[in-house]
Design a protein around this motif. Structure first.
Motif, PDB file in Angstrom:
ATOM      1  N   THR A   1      -1.425   9.074 -14.473  1.00  0.00           N
ATOM      2  CA  THR A   1      -2.291   9.197 -13.307  1.00  0.00           C
ATOM      3  C   THR A   1      -1.460   9.143 -12.030  1.00  0.00           C
ATOM      4  N   CYS A   2      -2.081   9.622 -10.964  1.00  0.00           N
ATOM      5  CA  CYS A   2      -1.442   9.706  -9.662  1.00  0.00           C
ATOM      6  C   CYS A   2      -1.111   8.296  -9.133  1.00  0.00           C
ATOM      7  N   ASP A   3      -0.019   8.194  -8.390  1.00  0.00           N
ATOM      8  CA  ASP A   3       0.382   6.913  -7.817  1.00  0.00           C
ATOM      9  C   ASP A   3      -0.618   6.401  -6.779  1.00  0.00           C
ATOM     10  N   TYR A   4      -1.418   7.326  -6.207  1.00  0.00           N
ATOM     11  CA  TYR A   4      -2.298   6.938  -5.102  1.00  0.00           C
ATOM     12  C   TYR A   4      -3.778   6.948  -5.445  1.00  0.00           C
ATOM     13  N   CYS A   5      -4.143   7.537  -6.595  1.00  0.00           N
ATOM     14  CA  CYS A   5      -5.548   7.560  -6.987  1.00  0.00           C
ATOM     15  C   CYS A   5      -5.647   7.658  -8.499  1.00  0.00           C
ATOM     16  N   ASP A   6      -6.859   7.846  -9.030  1.00  0.00           N
ATOM     17  CA  ASP A   6      -7.041   7.851 -10.480  1.00  0.00           C
ATOM     18  C   ASP A   6      -6.979   9.235 -11.113  1.00  0.00           C
TER      19      ASP A   6
ATOM     20  N   GLN B   1      -3.970  17.031  -5.148  1.00  0.00           N
ATOM     21  CA  GLN B   1      -4.304  16.797  -3.742  1.00  0.00           C
ATOM     22  C   GLN B   1      -3.206  16.009  -3.029  1.00  0.00           C
ATOM     23  N   HIS B   2      -2.765  14.893  -3.647  1.00  0.00           N
ATOM     24  CA  HIS B   2      -1.763  14.068  -2.995  1.00  0.00           C
ATOM     25  C   HIS B   2      -0.394  14.744  -2.937  1.00  0.00           C
ATOM     26  N   ALA B   3      -0.113  15.577  -3.921  1.00  0.00           N
ATOM     27  CA  ALA B   3       1.155  16.304  -3.901  1.00  0.00           C
ATOM     28  C   ALA B   3       1.153  17.298  -2.750  1.00  0.00           C
TER      29      ALA B   3
HETATM   30 ZN   LIG Z   1      -3.801  11.285  -6.012  1.00  0.00          ZN
END
Ligand SMILES: [Zn+2]
Ligand SMILES: [Zn+2]
Lengths: 353, 164
Positions: free
Chosen positions: B3-8, B31-33
């Motif tokens: 999973t993403c470091d900033y969200c699930d 999205q975060h990338a």
């Molecule tokens: Zn994310």
């Protein structure tokens, strides 16, 4: 076991005693290192104590049949006293991580402490050679000879596509790390070190301080090494540093030294003799300050301002003024509080003769 | 799936960077990338999607190495693998990580243990020569390229003879 290590005197046995030191004005030393692992064993950080012992005893076989010209002495680090282990750390033969670990680990060292095989570090085996000056290819041949000797007694973890398999993917492939220790005082003075950093970046090389990973520059000493270990032959990796990176960098530093000597002569003269005077008169001196003064004196020697001292004396002092080396010379029980005054004693003795 | 470091969300961007000898692992969702400025072009995305797909069946039971029991989550804690077999177990995930830390190189051409035998060593020699050939052609050194091509052909023919 501690007694067996003392057969090797770390002061008498130093690669810097040798006189061959190509490009020694700028290149302090060259080092080659190969990371290897045994097939069929977990990597060290997931190994049980008995796994570590078994790996260790398998590798120890290389010391059973010693060729006359390349003998190795086996030292179990878990049976060695902290003082002697620290000596290895100060010689960059053992990492501080390995020194502080508690699992069964060992080192096999050659007579000048210039060649070594570390056992159960991050990888099962780290083969290393250090040579004075620019001798990267020679250092590579040293480690390859040891590699072949080890290969005769054990099976390496190897994959046709990825090469030698290592605990960390940053070492996979050749498992080879080649590095040079550079003295770049003049580029610092004329504020042109960024040029060296840019060159490193362009060739995927890492630049670090004297103590290696994460350390700051001390005494204008810098370590440069390859970051990529996969997709090149060992010769090519050496060549990138020795033939692509170094010739211009050596030239820049030499040019910078000339320019400092002609444009800032009084400043240079003052810095050299101030450092020389300080080390010849101080009665207590801290490691960092002593290293910096030695670096300044080294520049002065290279530019002909001091001729009573040899460069190799300075190269050796960089190592010998570290605490474990001082304790080896002046007594193993020396309390921390006395180290600074012993350091100044040694420096006065070596610099005034 | 990581999973993403900033969200699930599932991570589609994987990166290991080494700064001053310290490993920094990054896993980001699409999205975060994108927000972080990493451009995922369509080619990257297709590789990433493939990995996602092949991971689906094992989503409930995290893949562990059959030899040492290591999982990819444990790998991320230290950036160290558990055993040589981990390279096979996590092949798809490691491909990204290795490409990232090794300047996109994915094939060893250096020395091999002599115990690997003639075939492996000959194969590596062909790869070495191919790489040199590539460089020679790029630098328009056609004479050298011709010599290299002959050497490769010779090694290749020799190999086939050997195998028959
Ligand atoms: Zn994310
Ligand atoms: Zn494993």
């Amino acid at each position: 076991m501690a007694a067996s290590y003392m057969k090797i005197d770390p002061i008498k046995n130093c690669p810097f005693n040798r006189d061959d030191s190509p490009f020694g004005d700028v290149v302090l030393s060259s080092r080659a290192r190969l990371a290897r692992n045994l097939d069929g064993f977990p990597f060290v950080h997931r190994s049980s104590s008995s796994d570590c012992k078994e790996v260790s005893s398998l590798i120890k076989q290389i010391c059973d049949h010693q060729p006359d010209d390349a003998t190795l002495e086996w030292v179990n680090l878990d049976e060695l006293d902290a003082q002697s282990t620290e000596l290895f750390v100060e010689r960059h033969l053992v990492s501080s991580d390995l020194a502080n670990a508690t699992h069964p680990r060992a080192i096999a060292v050659g007579p000048e402490l210039s060649r070594s095989v570390m056992v159960n570090e991050e990888d099962h085996i780290r083969i290393q050679s250090i040579r004075p000056g620019l001798q990267l290819d020679e250092a590579r041949k040293d480690v390859e000879a040891l590699d072949i000797r080890i290969e005769e007694v054990i099976a390496y973890a190897f994959d046709e596509q990825l090469g030698f398999l290592t605990a960390c993917p940053t070492n996979v492939g050749t498992g080879a790390r080649f590095s040079v220790m550079l003295h770049l005082p003049a580029l610092r003075i004329i504020k042109d070190l960024q040029r060296v950093r840019n060159a490193c970046e362009g060739m995927s090389l890492a630049i670090r301080g004297y103590q290696g990973e994460g350390s700051k520059a001390i005494a204008d000493l810098y370590q440069v090494s390859n970051q990529v270990t996969l997709g090149y032959t060992e010769e090519q990796l050496c060549s990138i540093i020795a033939n692509d990176f170094l010739p211009p960098v050596i030239e820049w530093e030499r040019e910078a030294r000339k320019s400092v000597a002609s444009n800032q002569y009084s400043k240079l003269e003052d810095q050299t003799h101030r450092s020389f005077g300080l080390l010849k008169s101080a009665r207590m001196i801290k490691l960092h300050e002593a290293m910096q003064c030695l670096g300044n004196i080294r520049l002065g020697i290279c530019l002909g301002l001091i001729d009573s001292i040899e460069i190799k004396t300075i190269n050796k002092l960089f190592i010998e003024i570290h605490p474990a080396h001082l304790r080896h010379l002046y007594g193993i029980d020396t309390p921390d509080a006395e180290i600074c005054s012993l350091r100044s004693d040694l420096l006065r003795e070596k610099l005034t003769e | 799936m990581t999973t993403c470091d900033y969200c699930d969300q599932d991570a589609v961007y994987h990166d290991v960077q080494i700064k001053n000898g310290v490993h920094k692992t990054q896993n980001l969702c699409k999205q975060h990338a994108t927000e972080a400025g990493f451009l995922l072009d369509s080619a990257d995305l297709s590789i990433v999607l493939n990995i996602g797909e092949s991971d689906l069946p094992s989503k409930s039971t995290a893949v562990a190495c059959s030899d040492c029991g290591m999982t990819i989550a444990q790998y991320k804690e230290k950036s160290l693998l558990g055993c040589p077999t981990c390279y096979e177990t996590f092949k798809n995930k490691l491909k990204h990580i290795i490409a990232e830390v090794q300047d996109n190189h994915l094939q060893h051409i250096g020395r091999a243990p002599s115990s690997e035998g003639v075939d492996v060593n000959r194969h590596l020699e062909v790869l070495r020569l191919l790489k040199k050939l590539d460089k020679a052609v790029n630098q328009e050194e056609y004479e050298q390229a011709a010599t290299l091509r002959d050497q490769i052909r010779e090694l290749h023919d020799g190999g086939e003879l050997h195998e028959n």
